[in-house]
Design an enzyme around this catalytic site. Structure first.
Site, short mmCIF file in Angstrom:
data_model
loop_
_atom_site.label_atom_id
_atom_site.label_comp_id
_atom_site.label_asym_id
_atom_site.label_seq_id
_atom_site.Cartn_x
_atom_site.Cartn_y
_atom_site.Cartn_z
N ARG A 144 -4.81 9.79 3.24
CA ARG A 144 -4.32 10.98 2.55
C ARG A 144 -3.76 11.92 3.61
O ARG A 144 -4.27 12.00 4.73
CB ARG A 144 -5.44 11.66 1.77
CG ARG A 144 -6.05 10.78 0.67
CD ARG A 144 -7.17 11.50 -0.05
NE ARG A 144 -7.74 10.67 -1.10
CZ ARG A 144 -8.80 9.88 -0.94
NH1 ARG A 144 -9.42 9.82 0.24
NH2 ARG A 144 -9.27 9.16 -1.94
N LYS A 169 -12.14 13.05 0.05
CA LYS A 169 -12.18 13.35 -1.38
C LYS A 169 -13.56 13.01 -1.95
O LYS A 169 -14.14 11.98 -1.61
CB LYS A 169 -11.10 12.55 -2.11
CG LYS A 169 -10.84 13.01 -3.53
CD LYS A 169 -9.63 12.31 -4.10
CE LYS A 169 -9.31 12.79 -5.51
NZ LYS A 169 -8.12 12.11 -6.06
N HIS A 244 2.55 11.80 0.15
CA HIS A 244 1.57 10.93 -0.49
C HIS A 244 2.16 9.55 -0.78
O HIS A 244 1.41 8.57 -0.90
CB HIS A 244 1.07 11.58 -1.78
CG HIS A 244 -0.14 10.91 -2.36
ND1 HIS A 244 -1.40 11.06 -1.81
CD2 HIS A 244 -0.30 10.07 -3.41
CE1 HIS A 244 -2.28 10.35 -2.51
NE2 HIS A 244 -1.64 9.74 -3.49
N ARG A 247 1.26 6.67 1.36
CA ARG A 247 -0.01 6.02 0.98
C ARG A 247 0.27 4.92 -0.05
O ARG A 247 -0.29 3.82 0.02
CB ARG A 247 -0.96 7.09 0.42
CG ARG A 247 -2.33 6.62 -0.02
CD ARG A 247 -3.17 7.87 -0.28
NE ARG A 247 -4.38 7.62 -1.03
CZ ARG A 247 -5.54 7.25 -0.49
NH1 ARG A 247 -5.63 7.05 0.81
NH2 ARG A 247 -6.61 7.08 -1.25
N HIS A 278 -10.92 5.21 -2.17
CA HIS A 278 -10.95 5.39 -3.62
C HIS A 278 -12.39 5.36 -4.12
O HIS A 278 -13.18 4.51 -3.70
CB HIS A 278 -10.16 4.28 -4.33
CG HIS A 278 -8.68 4.47 -4.23
ND1 HIS A 278 -7.78 3.44 -4.37
CD2 HIS A 278 -7.93 5.58 -4.01
CE1 HIS A 278 -6.55 3.90 -4.25
NE2 HIS A 278 -6.61 5.19 -4.03
N TYR A 287 -2.07 0.22 -8.44
CA TYR A 287 -0.92 -0.16 -7.63
C TYR A 287 -0.33 -1.49 -8.07
O TYR A 287 0.82 -1.79 -7.76
CB TYR A 287 -1.32 -0.24 -6.16
CG TYR A 287 -1.64 1.11 -5.55
CD1 TYR A 287 -0.62 2.03 -5.33
CD2 TYR A 287 -2.93 1.45 -5.20
CE1 TYR A 287 -0.90 3.27 -4.78
CE2 TYR A 287 -3.22 2.68 -4.64
CZ TYR A 287 -2.20 3.59 -4.43
OH TYR A 287 -2.48 4.81 -3.89
#
Length: 310
Positions: A144, A169, A244, A247, A278, A287
């Protein structure tokens, strides 16, 4: 009664003592307090909170709702100290978050961005070195954009080639092994950084020319200027390819490589989820539907599997 800056400091300290990071929330709330000062307001009102939350007008409704929700949480705290602070009611701004369609950078576009960063001007030369290394690191690790900025020197193992990402996160931390070429690039940057800035003011790994940690807004503004220079945005564009999206590119390129190598993607996807940080592996599975090329590779593989004799 305590003034709003004092209440904000107390609010942030209390929430952080309970484990919340509140990096974005602090930036938003200090911006909100500056907005109140511009309007000569010493107390929170629903009207002013709503007016601030809906700026900028071209942003997604979900962003407006998030801004108002951040103010609402602080207003509840402030109201407990002084009931004259209004707490904006629930439901004033509601919007379901829409996942932005990712922009998948080509290898040339990534190289162009890094090359443009290497040409950045500065008083010592550290600015160009820092931003080109930052962009390259984001491209090859899928971190990130805020995560490299939080790295301290002790978080970067220049011998073993491991980055320690702390308090990412949802408060999670993780260790990221990097390729030997990446380890060497980071070691080269560290040598340049220490030569150009021998007396830093901050323990951050990536430094500004003043010897301080780079903040997210500065990185974002620099990226927008670079993306315009290389033709990814027009001068007047308020939106375009994002940091972003580097990523997204990393995740999709990893999945494509696994498919092409005939590896078991289903089995390996949890590893990618862990590397990306994640919380839910379903965030990584998203994805799989992000690009037509990835869908085509997966479909061809499924077709070959279906044609095999039982």
């Amino acid at each position: 009664m305590k003034d709003l800056p004092t209440l904000l400091d107390e609010y942030l300290a209390t929430r952080r003592a309970l484990g919340a990071a509140l990096v974005d929330a602090e930036h938003m709330l200090r911006s909100f307090l500056a907005f109140l000062r511009q309007h000569a307001a010493v107390r929170i009102t629903t009207q002013l909170a709503l007016q601030w939350a809906t700026e900028p007008s071209q942003a997604q409704p979900a962003w407006h709702a998030r801004r108002l929700g951040t103010v609402r949480a602080f207003a509840r705290y402030a109201s407990a100290e002084d009931p004259r602070h209004e707490v904006p009611p629930e439901g004033l701004l509601t919007a379901r978050h829409r996942r932005a369609t990712p922009y998948i950078y080509s290898a040339k576009e990534v190289a162009d961005l890094i090359a443009a960063a290497q040409r950045l001007r500065g008083s010592t030369g550290l600015r160009a070195c820092t931003y080109s290394t930052l962009l390259a690191l984001l491209a090859v690790t899928g971190m990130r954009s805020s995560e490299p900025l939080r790295l301290d020197r002790d978080d970067v193992d220049l011998v073993g080639g491991v980055l320690t990402v702390r308090h990412a996160k949802c408060g999670k931390s993780r260790c990221l092994p990097v390729h030997e070429s990446t380890r060497q690039a980071l070691a080269d940057y560290a040598l340049q950084r220490d030569r150009l800035c021998p007396h830093p003011l901050d323990p951050a790994f990536f430094l500004s020319e003043r010897g301080t940690r780079i903040v997210q807004n500065t990185l974002q503004q620099t990226f927008v200027r670079l993306s315009r220079q290389v033709g990814l945005r027009e001068r007047s564009d308020s939106r375009g390819p994002r940091l972003h999206d580097l990523r997204h590119r990393f995740a999709i390129e990893t999945l494509l490589r696994w498919h092409r190598e005939g590896l078991d993607v289903e089995q390996r996807t949890p590893r990618l989820a862990t590397y990306l940080g994640h919380v839910h592996v379903s965030d990584t599975y998203w994805y799989l539907s992000a690009t037509p090329e990835l869908l085509q590779v997966a479909a061809r593989r499924l077709d070959r599997t279906a044609r095999r004799p039982a």
